[in-house]
Design an enzyme around this catalytic site. Structure first.
Site, PDB file in Angstrom:
ATOM      1  N   GLN A 197      37.804  51.491  47.142  1.00  0.00           N
ATOM      2  CA  GLN A 197      37.854  49.621  47.521  1.00  0.00           C
ATOM      3  C   GLN A 197      39.106  48.462  47.604  1.00  0.00           C
ATOM      4  O   GLN A 197      39.048  47.647  48.014  1.00  0.00           O
ATOM      5  CB  GLN A 197      36.578  48.986  46.035  1.00  0.00           C
ATOM      6  CG  GLN A 197      35.414  49.524  46.542  1.00  0.00           C
ATOM      7  CD  GLN A 197      35.321  50.553  45.287  1.00  0.00           C
ATOM      8  OE1 GLN A 197      36.166  50.980  44.937  1.00  0.00           O
ATOM      9  NE2 GLN A 197      34.154  50.533  45.313  1.00  0.00           N
ATOM     10  N   ASP A 238      32.143  43.210  36.417  1.00  0.00           N
ATOM     11  CA  ASP A 238      30.809  43.485  36.022  1.00  0.00           C
ATOM     12  C   ASP A 238      29.796  43.011  34.797  1.00  0.00           C
ATOM     13  O   ASP A 238      28.987  42.765  35.565  1.00  0.00           O
ATOM     14  CB  ASP A 238      30.554  45.041  36.795  1.00  0.00           C
ATOM     15  CG  ASP A 238      31.241  45.697  37.887  1.00  0.00           C
ATOM     16  OD1 ASP A 238      31.898  45.764  37.680  1.00  0.00           O
ATOM     17  OD2 ASP A 238      30.795  44.889  39.005  1.00  0.00           O
TER      18      ASP A 238
END
Lengths: 347, 347
Positions: A197, A238
């Site tokens: 990513q 997260d």
């Protein structure tokens, strides 16, 4: 230049429109989710990923459930919407924002008096979640940019950028805001195995916005820190519990190495990422498929039959974190959870 | 099972025969180097890699030069052999063993009185280097296995195995010797970006020998250490100076993380890897091609135009090293360089 629109609601087709992040940087493609099942697939396949973007996806997903459940009898309609919404919330276990976004809209649906009202209110609330995400990112950027000195080189891991949010970004939002305020900032993007990513998404969106970015293998960060090539680390999150920051696997090692080189280690995340309820030992770290590590472009990179561990996240103890930047300001550990809970409600 | 023969001399064809390590684990293929140019290509392409194997390649390469230079006039012959041998020594800059292997054979050539004698003596000396490498690895294994407790899980990075040596291995030699002595040992192999020598080579050779191995992304090592899944780290080395161990990029970060979790960090390397002459600041860290990071299987993983840093090695300060295991024993820093220099000559 037009801002990146990672996720949005399309009124004409009553669907959620996403940038397909599995295809970047090779091709820019948008995905249209007209059903809850298609959205769950998109979340599982990481066509949409990043904690704040998952919050928005959860919110629009609950609204999509409200709009697509066919049941005519109201109590049974509510039950079916709830079941569909819960399935979205459980599509990935670690990022708290996903279930938070679902819950925001679901509680509005549960307070409505009819199917028509549920449909109207759910979409309105989902739009609110999306707009709040933009406002949060810009506020995080403004607060966080005060931490970034002019001329800095910032190391980041994975993608906590526009593509991880509705737009602008959290960690990369801080970079964008710092640059907007006139500072020169360069970025070192760790490629972020296994799904790259950092190489694919962070490099793509920073290059698009003409922000200087260099990609390195994750394992080269420590020696770059030692040689003086990094001024600070900024990552997303997260889930933030009382004792740890959960973020893409590799974050913990960067935090240890930053501490070893006396570099500040910053986490950027909206208040929806804070989890006031659970301790870190209760959090499930998603173990993803072997093939993400063991294959690339159809070729085996690990011999057949050899097992692979592929945890998507790790937990960084708060002792290693210099500051967490949320839309309400710069929080330095130990965190004041009463204040966070108050601000979280007010915002 | 027949031992892995990473590199050998073939008398019938007067050539160096290598296992092509770029093709593993997809296919097992051997490469035959009949010319110095082909050997240099093999070294640059990493068809043969690993510090001790490069030492053997350098030695056989110098013998190949002695055997293939066509010049009939002896002084000019020696000049041409020397030029060819130097080209081999410079094919890669960081591992000291390559030039050490070349030099071992070259000094023998320079002491010979005729072309025929040079050819004979060079091959004899190269065979001696190869045999010494096997003996060194087994001695490293025997010394190092005393450091490995029964039931251990050992983390390793890159490939310091049979494929990095003539056979047996240094870091993996310790594992093999520990298992041979009756201990149960499991291995966690970091995949080792960008060229995945851990996933491809370490996993391949351990599986071949029925040694339990699990592959992880490099960035997952720290959280595995934290969760108690690792008992110690054992890696190889490409050069050991007075102040640092040069090894595959990522080694330094594992050393920092091992220290942070109070885990022993061991380096396994033959005495030919020790560099008594240079300080770490003088060592060139090879920067390899952008495409190794930016492409995989022909697909771009980094957007076009975005720069990449791809250092092949990093330097781990000796303070972070618990012990270095050579064929002469277990050395705990600070190193006794006088003793090392003495042993190096005697062996």
């Amino acid at each position: 230049m037009k801002a990146i629109e990672t996720i949005r609601w399309d009124d004409d087709t009553s669907s959620i429109v996403l940038i397909d992040q599995t295809m970047l940087p090779l091709s820019y493609r948008v995905v249209r989710c007209r059903t809850v099942d298609r959205l769950i697939t998109a979340i599982r396949r990481l066509e949409v990923r990043g904690a704040p973007a998952l919050g928005v996806a959860g919110a629009y997903g609950a609204a999509l459930a409200a709009g697509t459940v066919k049941e005519k009898e109201f109590p049974r309609y509510l039950e079916k919407v709830e079941t569909a919404a819960r399935a979205i919330a459980h599509a990935r276990p670690t990022a708290v924002n996903l279930s938070w976004g679902v819950q925001r809209v679901l509680s509005r649906i549960n307070r409505s008096g009819s199917i028509a009202e549920a449909r109207l209110l759910s979409l309105k609330e989902a739009h609110r979640v999306a707009e709040e995400d933009s406002r949060s990112c810009h506020a995080i950027g403004d607060h966080g940019s005060t931490l970034i000195a002019d001329g800095s080189t910032v190391l980041t891991h994975c993608n906590a950028g526009a593509l991880a949010c509705r737009e602008w970004g959290t960690a990369l939002g801080i970079i964008r805001s710092a640059i907007e305020s006139g500072k020169e900032v360069k970025v070192i993007a760790c490629e972020t195995r296994p799904l790259l990513q950092g190489a694919r998404l962070t490099a793509w969106e920073l290059k698009r916005d003409n922000i200087g970015v260099t990609v390195i293998p994750d394992s080269a960060a420590a020696s770059l820190m030692r040689s003086g090539g990094i001024d600070c680390v900024v990552v997303g999150a997260d889930r933030i519990t009382h004792d740890a920051v959960f973020n893409k696997v590799g974050t913990y090692m960067h935090a240890i190495c930053a501490r070893a080189h006396s570099l500040p280690f910053y986490v950027a995340a909206p208040l929806s990422t804070f989890d006031p309820v659970h301790g870190s030992s209760e959090i499930v770290i998603e173990e993803r498929d072997r093939d993400e590590v063991a294959f690339y472009g159809g070729h085996a990179t690990v011999p057949e039959g050899v097992p692979v561990r592929n945890p998507a996240f790790d937990a960084t103890p708060l002792e290693l974190v210099s500051a967490i930047v949320s839309e309400s300001g710069v929080h330095r550990p130990p965190l004041d959870w009463d204040e966070i809970a108050r601000t979280r409600r007010v915002i």
